[in-house]
Motif scaffolding. Structure first.
Motif, short mmCIF file in Angstrom:
data_model
loop_
_atom_site.label_atom_id
_atom_site.label_comp_id
_atom_site.label_asym_id
_atom_site.label_seq_id
_atom_site.Cartn_x
_atom_site.Cartn_y
_atom_site.Cartn_z
N SER A 230 4.55 -2.88 3.80
CA SER A 230 4.14 -1.63 4.58
C SER A 230 4.43 -0.49 4.00
N SER A 231 3.47 0.38 3.70
CA SER A 231 3.72 1.91 2.84
C SER A 231 4.70 2.50 3.40
N GLY A 232 4.49 2.74 4.80
CA GLY A 232 5.39 3.66 5.54
C GLY A 232 6.92 3.08 5.14
N LEU B 267 7.87 1.52 2.77
CA LEU B 267 8.07 1.65 1.43
C LEU B 267 8.78 3.33 1.21
N LEU B 268 8.04 4.08 1.85
CA LEU B 268 8.25 5.32 1.69
C LEU B 268 9.68 5.87 2.42
N ARG B 269 9.71 5.05 3.67
CA ARG B 269 11.12 5.66 4.44
C ARG B 269 12.38 4.97 3.37
N GLY B 270 12.09 3.95 2.78
CA GLY B 270 12.90 3.51 2.02
C GLY B 270 13.69 4.38 0.80
N GLY C 129 3.84 14.53 9.95
CA GLY C 129 2.81 13.45 10.09
C GLY C 129 1.56 13.49 9.33
N LYS C 130 1.75 13.96 7.92
CA LYS C 130 0.68 14.27 7.14
C LYS C 130 0.59 13.09 6.00
N LEU C 131 -0.15 12.81 5.24
CA LEU C 131 -0.24 11.81 3.99
C LEU C 131 0.54 12.42 3.13
N VAL C 132 1.11 11.47 2.53
CA VAL C 132 1.91 11.95 1.25
C VAL C 132 0.75 12.05 -0.02
N PRO C 133 1.00 12.51 -1.03
CA PRO C 133 0.12 12.62 -2.05
C PRO C 133 -0.58 11.03 -2.46
N ASP D 174 -0.27 -3.10 4.87
CA ASP D 174 -0.12 -2.03 6.24
C ASP D 174 0.42 -0.88 5.78
N GLY D 175 -0.73 -0.01 6.10
CA GLY D 175 -0.71 1.40 5.84
C GLY D 175 -1.35 1.98 4.72
N PHE D 176 -1.77 1.16 3.76
CA PHE D 176 -2.55 1.35 2.51
C PHE D 176 -3.71 0.52 2.38
N PRO D 177 -4.95 1.18 2.28
CA PRO D 177 -5.24 2.47 1.77
C PRO D 177 -5.42 3.18 3.40
N ARG D 178 -5.15 4.63 3.28
CA ARG D 178 -5.19 5.47 4.33
C ARG D 178 -6.26 6.49 3.95
N ASN D 179 -7.10 6.52 3.04
CA ASN D 179 -8.16 7.29 3.02
C ASN D 179 -9.17 6.61 1.86
N ALA E 170 -10.07 7.70 -1.16
CA ALA E 170 -9.70 7.74 -2.55
C ALA E 170 -8.55 6.69 -2.76
N GLN E 171 -7.86 6.20 -1.66
CA GLN E 171 -6.72 5.19 -1.74
C GLN E 171 -7.54 3.99 -1.99
N ALA E 172 -8.70 3.89 -1.23
CA ALA E 172 -9.39 2.39 -1.26
C ALA E 172 -9.78 2.14 -2.63
N VAL F 297 15.13 5.88 16.85
CA VAL F 297 13.49 6.38 17.24
C VAL F 297 13.04 7.12 15.85
N ARG F 298 11.93 6.55 15.31
CA ARG F 298 11.73 7.34 14.05
C ARG F 298 11.27 9.03 14.18
N LYS F 299 11.56 9.74 13.34
CA LYS F 299 11.60 11.13 13.42
C LYS F 299 10.04 11.67 13.52
N ASP G 87 -0.76 14.57 15.76
CA ASP G 87 -1.22 14.93 14.26
C ASP G 87 -1.66 13.77 13.57
N ARG G 88 -0.75 12.70 13.74
CA ARG G 88 -1.06 11.47 12.90
C ARG G 88 -2.28 10.90 13.40
N LEU G 89 -2.68 10.90 14.69
CA LEU G 89 -3.54 10.19 15.09
C LEU G 89 -4.86 11.01 14.63
P1 AMP Z 1 3.56 4.45 8.83
O1 AMP Z 1 4.71 3.89 8.99
O2 AMP Z 1 2.55 3.68 8.13
O3 AMP Z 1 3.17 5.01 10.08
O4 AMP Z 1 3.61 5.67 7.78
C1 AMP Z 1 4.40 6.82 8.22
C2 AMP Z 1 4.27 7.96 7.32
O5 AMP Z 1 4.29 7.56 5.98
C3 AMP Z 1 3.10 8.44 7.26
O6 AMP Z 1 2.61 9.37 8.46
C4 AMP Z 1 2.71 9.12 6.22
O7 AMP Z 1 3.34 10.26 6.05
C5 AMP Z 1 3.49 8.28 5.24
N1 AMP Z 1 2.39 7.36 4.58
C6 AMP Z 1 2.47 5.96 5.06
N2 AMP Z 1 1.26 5.38 4.32
C7 AMP Z 1 0.79 6.16 3.40
C8 AMP Z 1 -0.38 6.40 2.65
N3 AMP Z 1 -1.16 5.18 2.31
N4 AMP Z 1 -0.82 7.45 2.25
C9 AMP Z 1 -0.21 8.62 2.56
N5 AMP Z 1 0.99 8.64 3.41
C10 AMP Z 1 1.35 7.66 3.78
#
Ligand code: AMP
Length: 227
Positions: A45-47, A49-52, A71-75, A99-104, A106-108, A174-176, A185-187
């Motif tokens: 899960s990309s989310g 990985l990022l939260r970690g 609620g925005k995408l990271v670079p 899960d969560g990648f690709p999100r756009n 360019a990521q695909a 509860v996630r922030k 915003d995320r939707l």
């Molecule tokens: P998620 O747990 O998948 O809902 O992701 C939580 C948050 O992590 C998202 O709202 C984005 O800020 C960031 N995030 C997760 N995956 C990606 C991704 N592939 N590209 C950019 N941002 C991401």
């Protein structure tokens, strides 16, 4: 002959199954069910990985935090590096539920390159279809284990003991970014940037759609059949 082909005969290349679906559509819950039943599957899960990275306070985590809280995408480059590391170190013969990648789009493109470099094959992109109203309801009660990442819902999937993870005993949080404003915003980000991926994978003959509402066992079984 490239490495993928040399090893391909002895060690089957890794397969990637892309999980598509809005935040709160149940990607993580479905993936956890499938992984529990089949040890050749791995959930990435990309989310998570990022939260970690945020909780460890790494440089990438510090860069990602403000985007995530809003609620925005990271670079793209930031998350792409993390995914490339995981793909490169995944065991041959495994099937990765991504899960969560690709999100756009360019990521695909990045994922196509990452998979090719690792000799991995994108097997399918499975979309969990859930209406936005249901998403709001689900995220409103969502509880997450910060330690083992298990997901719960106050009403639909409560833990046995309130506020405590059934699996590892940690206190649930509860996630922030699971508050109504950020969810909106995320939707919006999902509909404008991630949903267009469906057309791309459909054109490549890889898209499968699975209804993401109803009992979780049925959703997981339909997902398994589709992937
Ligand atoms: P998620 O747990 O998948 O809902 O992701 C939580 C948050 O992590 C998202 O709202 C984005 O800020 C960031 N995030 C997760 N995956 C990606 C991704 N592939 N590209 C950019 N941002 C991401």
């Amino acid at each position: 002959m490239d490495n993928g082909r040399v090893f391909g005969r002895l060690f089957p290349a890794m397969d990637i199954v892309i999980l598509l679906g809005a935040p709160g559509s149940g990607k993580g819950t479905v993936a956890a069910r499938l992984v529990a039943a089949d040890s050749s599957l791995m959930h990435v899960s990309s989310g998570d990985l990022l939260r970690g990275a945020v909780s460890r306070g790494t440089e990438a985590g510090r860069e990602a935090k403000a985007f995530m809280d809003a609620g925005k995408l990271v670079p793209d480059a930031l998350i792409a590096r993390m995914i490339a590391d995981v793909v490169a170190s995944a065991p041959a013969g495994a099937t990765m539920l991504l899960d969560g990648f690709p999100r756009n789009l360019a990521q695909a493109d990045i994922l196509d390159e990452t998979a090719a470099a690792a000799g991995a094959k994108i097997r399918s992109a499975v979309m969990l279809d859930v209406p936005d109203e249901v998403i709001f309801d689900r995220i409103a009660g969502r509880l997450t284990c910060p330690q083992c990442k298990a997901g719960y819902h106050a009403k639909n999937l409560p833990p046995k003991k309130e506020g405590v993870c059934d699996k590892c005993g940690a206190a649930l949080v509860v996630r922030k970014d699971d508050n109504p404003e950020t969810v909106k915003d995320r939707l919006a980000v999902y509909h404008s940037q991630t949903e267009p991926l469906a057309a791309r994978y459909e054109a490549a003959g890889l898209l499968r759609k699975v209804p993401g509402t109803g009992p979780i066992d049925g959703i997981a079984a339909a997902f398994r059949a589709a992937m």
